[in-house]
Design a protein around this motif. Sequence first.
Motif, PDB file in Angstrom:
ATOM      1  N   PRO A  97       7.922   6.990  -9.644  1.00 37.92           N
ATOM      2  CA  PRO A  97       8.238   6.055 -10.639  1.00 37.92           C
ATOM      3  C   PRO A  97       6.753   5.209 -10.943  1.00 37.92           C
ATOM      4  O   PRO A  97       5.967   4.981 -10.073  1.00 37.92           O
ATOM      5  N   ILE A  98       6.560   4.590 -12.128  1.00 38.53           N
ATOM      6  CA  ILE A  98       5.299   3.901 -12.592  1.00 38.53           C
ATOM      7  C   ILE A  98       4.975   2.884 -11.681  1.00 38.53           C
ATOM      8  O   ILE A  98       3.806   2.540 -11.182  1.00 38.53           O
ATOM      9  N   PHE A  99       6.050   2.117 -11.245  1.00 44.04           N
ATOM     10  CA  PHE A  99       6.025   0.803 -10.505  1.00 44.04           C
ATOM     11  C   PHE A  99       5.540   1.237  -8.933  1.00 44.04           C
ATOM     12  O   PHE A  99       4.594   0.631  -8.462  1.00 44.04           O
ATOM     13  N   ALA A 100       6.283   2.454  -8.428  1.00 43.69           N
ATOM     14  CA  ALA A 100       5.623   2.744  -7.005  1.00 43.69           C
ATOM     15  C   ALA A 100       4.279   3.248  -7.137  1.00 43.69           C
ATOM     16  O   ALA A 100       3.521   3.002  -6.247  1.00 43.69           O
ATOM     17  N   ALA A 101       3.872   3.740  -8.377  1.00 41.43           N
ATOM     18  CA  ALA A 101       2.411   4.084  -8.282  1.00 41.43           C
ATOM     19  C   ALA A 101       1.532   3.162  -8.389  1.00 41.43           C
ATOM     20  O   ALA A 101       0.613   3.138  -7.607  1.00 41.43           O
ATOM     21  N   ILE A 102       1.740   2.311  -9.181  1.00 36.76           N
ATOM     22  CA  ILE A 102       0.787   0.872  -9.244  1.00 36.76           C
ATOM     23  C   ILE A 102       0.949   0.258  -7.954  1.00 36.76           C
ATOM     24  O   ILE A 102      -0.100   0.004  -7.409  1.00 36.76           O
ATOM     25  N   LEU A 103       2.074  -0.001  -7.278  1.00 38.94           N
ATOM     26  CA  LEU A 103       2.101  -0.573  -5.864  1.00 38.94           C
ATOM     27  C   LEU A 103       1.456   0.249  -4.840  1.00 38.94           C
ATOM     28  O   LEU A 103       0.511  -0.322  -4.073  1.00 38.94           O
ATOM     29  N   ILE A 104       1.391   1.560  -4.886  1.00 37.87           N
ATOM     30  CA  ILE A 104       0.637   2.320  -3.955  1.00 37.87           C
ATOM     31  C   ILE A 104      -0.878   2.255  -4.159  1.00 37.87           C
ATOM     32  O   ILE A 104      -1.838   1.979  -3.187  1.00 37.87           O
ATOM     33  N   GLY A 105      -1.536   1.948  -5.633  1.00 39.62           N
ATOM     34  CA  GLY A 105      -2.626   2.147  -5.761  1.00 39.62           C
ATOM     35  C   GLY A 105      -3.420   0.622  -5.278  1.00 39.62           C
ATOM     36  O   GLY A 105      -4.234   0.535  -4.529  1.00 39.62           O
ATOM     37  N   ILE A 106      -2.445  -0.555  -5.519  1.00 33.56           N
ATOM     38  CA  ILE A 106      -2.839  -1.742  -4.978  1.00 33.56           C
ATOM     39  C   ILE A 106      -3.014  -1.795  -3.497  1.00 33.56           C
ATOM     40  O   ILE A 106      -3.931  -2.450  -2.959  1.00 33.56           O
ATOM     41  N   LEU A 107      -1.884  -1.220  -2.624  1.00 35.25           N
ATOM     42  CA  LEU A 107      -1.854  -1.080  -1.366  1.00 35.25           C
ATOM     43  C   LEU A 107      -3.113  -0.406  -0.918  1.00 35.25           C
ATOM     44  O   LEU A 107      -3.489  -0.742   0.315  1.00 35.25           O
ATOM     45  N   ILE A 108      -3.578   0.650  -1.422  1.00 39.56           N
ATOM     46  CA  ILE A 108      -4.845   1.277  -0.932  1.00 39.56           C
ATOM     47  C   ILE A 108      -6.014   0.453  -1.118  1.00 39.56           C
ATOM     48  O   ILE A 108      -6.688   0.076  -0.278  1.00 39.56           O
ATOM     49  N   GLY A 109      -6.156  -0.352  -2.195  1.00 37.77           N
ATOM     50  CA  GLY A 109      -7.188  -1.369  -2.228  1.00 37.77           C
ATOM     51  C   GLY A 109      -7.177  -2.323  -0.942  1.00 37.77           C
ATOM     52  O   GLY A 109      -8.137  -2.661  -0.592  1.00 37.77           O
ATOM     53  N   THR A 110      -5.848  -2.764  -0.973  1.00 35.76           N
ATOM     54  CA  THR A 110      -5.693  -3.766  -0.033  1.00 35.76           C
ATOM     55  C   THR A 110      -6.042  -3.316   1.501  1.00 35.76           C
ATOM     56  O   THR A 110      -6.551  -4.011   2.286  1.00 35.76           O
ATOM     57  N   ALA A 111      -5.610  -2.036   1.800  1.00 35.01           N
ATOM     58  CA  ALA A 111      -5.894  -1.573   2.937  1.00 35.01           C
ATOM     59  C   ALA A 111      -7.322  -1.233   3.220  1.00 35.01           C
ATOM     60  O   ALA A 111      -7.912  -1.520   4.396  1.00 35.01           O
ATOM     61  N   VAL A 112      -8.222  -1.003   2.297  1.00 39.16           N
ATOM     62  CA  VAL A 112      -9.643  -0.897   2.482  1.00 39.16           C
ATOM     63  C   VAL A 112     -10.402  -2.330   2.550  1.00 39.16           C
ATOM     64  O   VAL A 112     -11.151  -2.327   3.368  1.00 39.16           O
ATOM     65  N   GLY A 113      -9.649  -3.218   1.847  1.00 35.92           N
ATOM     66  CA  GLY A 113     -10.135  -4.405   2.098  1.00 35.92           C
ATOM     67  C   GLY A 113      -9.847  -5.120   3.287  1.00 35.92           C
ATOM     68  O   GLY A 113     -10.855  -5.730   4.058  1.00 35.92           O
ATOM     69  N   MET A 114      -8.751  -4.638   3.977  1.00 38.51           N
ATOM     70  CA  MET A 114      -8.374  -5.234   5.128  1.00 38.51           C
ATOM     71  C   MET A 114      -9.225  -4.540   6.222  1.00 38.51           C
ATOM     72  O   MET A 114      -9.807  -5.088   7.087  1.00 38.51           O
ATOM     73  N   ALA A 115      -9.629  -3.084   6.030  1.00 42.59           N
ATOM     74  CA  ALA A 115     -10.545  -2.551   7.030  1.00 42.59           C
ATOM     75  C   ALA A 115     -11.972  -3.215   7.276  1.00 42.59           C
ATOM     76  O   ALA A 115     -12.435  -3.247   8.104  1.00 42.59           O
ATOM     77  N   ASN A 116     -12.317  -3.600   5.931  1.00 44.57           N
ATOM     78  CA  ASN A 116     -13.483  -4.405   5.853  1.00 44.57           C
ATOM     79  C   ASN A 116     -13.521  -5.528   6.672  1.00 44.57           C
ATOM     80  O   ASN A 116     -14.302  -5.996   7.378  1.00 44.57           O
ATOM     81  N   GLY A 117     -12.337  -6.407   6.566  1.00 46.83           N
ATOM     82  CA  GLY A 117     -12.143  -7.560   6.995  1.00 46.83           C
ATOM     83  C   GLY A 117     -12.120  -7.638   8.694  1.00 46.83           C
ATOM     84  O   GLY A 117     -12.646  -8.450   9.224  1.00 46.83           O
ATOM     85  N   VAL A 118     -11.513  -6.343   9.184  1.00 49.47           N
ATOM     86  CA  VAL A 118     -11.218  -6.235  10.617  1.00 49.47           C
ATOM     87  C   VAL A 118     -12.633  -5.961  11.286  1.00 49.47           C
ATOM     88  O   VAL A 118     -12.835  -6.840  12.192  1.00 49.47           O
ATOM     89  N   VAL A 119     -13.298  -5.263  10.799  1.00 54.06           N
ATOM     90  CA  VAL A 119     -14.729  -4.823  11.258  1.00 54.06           C
ATOM     91  C   VAL A 119     -15.594  -6.229  11.080  1.00 54.06           C
ATOM     92  O   VAL A 119     -16.237  -6.540  12.033  1.00 54.06           O
ATOM     93  N   ILE A 120     -15.718  -6.707  10.211  1.00 55.17           N
ATOM     94  CA  ILE A 120     -16.417  -7.959   9.798  1.00 55.17           C
ATOM     95  C   ILE A 120     -15.757  -9.016  10.771  1.00 55.17           C
ATOM     96  O   ILE A 120     -16.962  -9.691  11.177  1.00 55.17           O
TER      97      ILE A 120
END
Length: 322
Positions: A97-120
């Motif tokens: 579903p479109i909503f699920a795809a949008i949510l997955i895309g946003i979550l991926i960006g959030t996960a990469v940002g969180m990875a940055n934050g953890v290391v920093i």
Amino acid sequence: MTTRIQKNVKQYLKDNIGIIGALLILCIFLSIFPKTSGVFLTHKNIFNVLRQISSNLFLACGMTMVIILGGIDLSVGSIIALSGCVAAGCVARYNLPIFAAILIGILIGTAVGMANGVVISKTTIPPFIVTLATMNVAKGLAYVYTGGSPVRVVTKKWQFLGAGYIGGVPTPVIILVFVLIITAVIMNKTKLGRHIYAVGGNSQAARFSGISTARVKLLVHTYSGLMAGLAGVVLASRMYSGQPTAGDGAEMDAIAAVVVGGTSMAGGSGKIGGTIIGGLIIGVLNNGLNLLNVNSFWQYVVKGIVILLAVFVDYLRNKKKG
């Protein structure tokens, strides 16, 4: 309430009088210059500028927090590519579903940002190095996932997010209004916002005063990743496809919007209101250069000069304060 609003508006104009004047001069020039006068102020062009500005301002909202914190995030452009490609793939390849795809895309960006934050937050590695590394990782993953080819989506519902309208206003602009309000509330009305300024101004003093600097850094970089994920999904919707080349150089435009908007690269000071004007200046400048048929290579030169001037002004301002 009315008096308070008037006071806030006056303070906003006072704080940003220089960049507001620059924006007005730029708009007036493009409105009267022979090559652009008949195109710049048209309904179609204005909506096109607003739609393009929205993606940059999504990034700039997160980047404002990061730079006030005294850091930098070079990974947002690659996050756009990765999140947009995966979100588009969820629809085109897996029929989610479109909503699920949008949510997955946003979550991926959030996960990469969180990875940055953890290391920093857990190490003393400079944010520049950490986000430079994740920039390459995210970009590489986008190419691996797509095989270097665009992931096309022809579903009309998918196109609505980036290319649709709500009440005659582009959908990304509506989303942007909510994002700006949320960011402004976080920066001006919450404990996290006060802590961001404190850590950016003097990290050691903030830590001695009981502020969890690691937590602040983690949350800020996570928010920056979330904004990049949102920008990636919106851009993929607008282009009807997820492309591994999407977002190339987007981090530079976001940094430019923040710096032109008056946020200090030294950290500790800056306002989301200034970033909005900075984003408008960068967007109008890009649009004007395109209307003038300026070679894309020279456009990089012009934007580089604009960034250098903004940083130089910031240097003079800090020197005067010092």
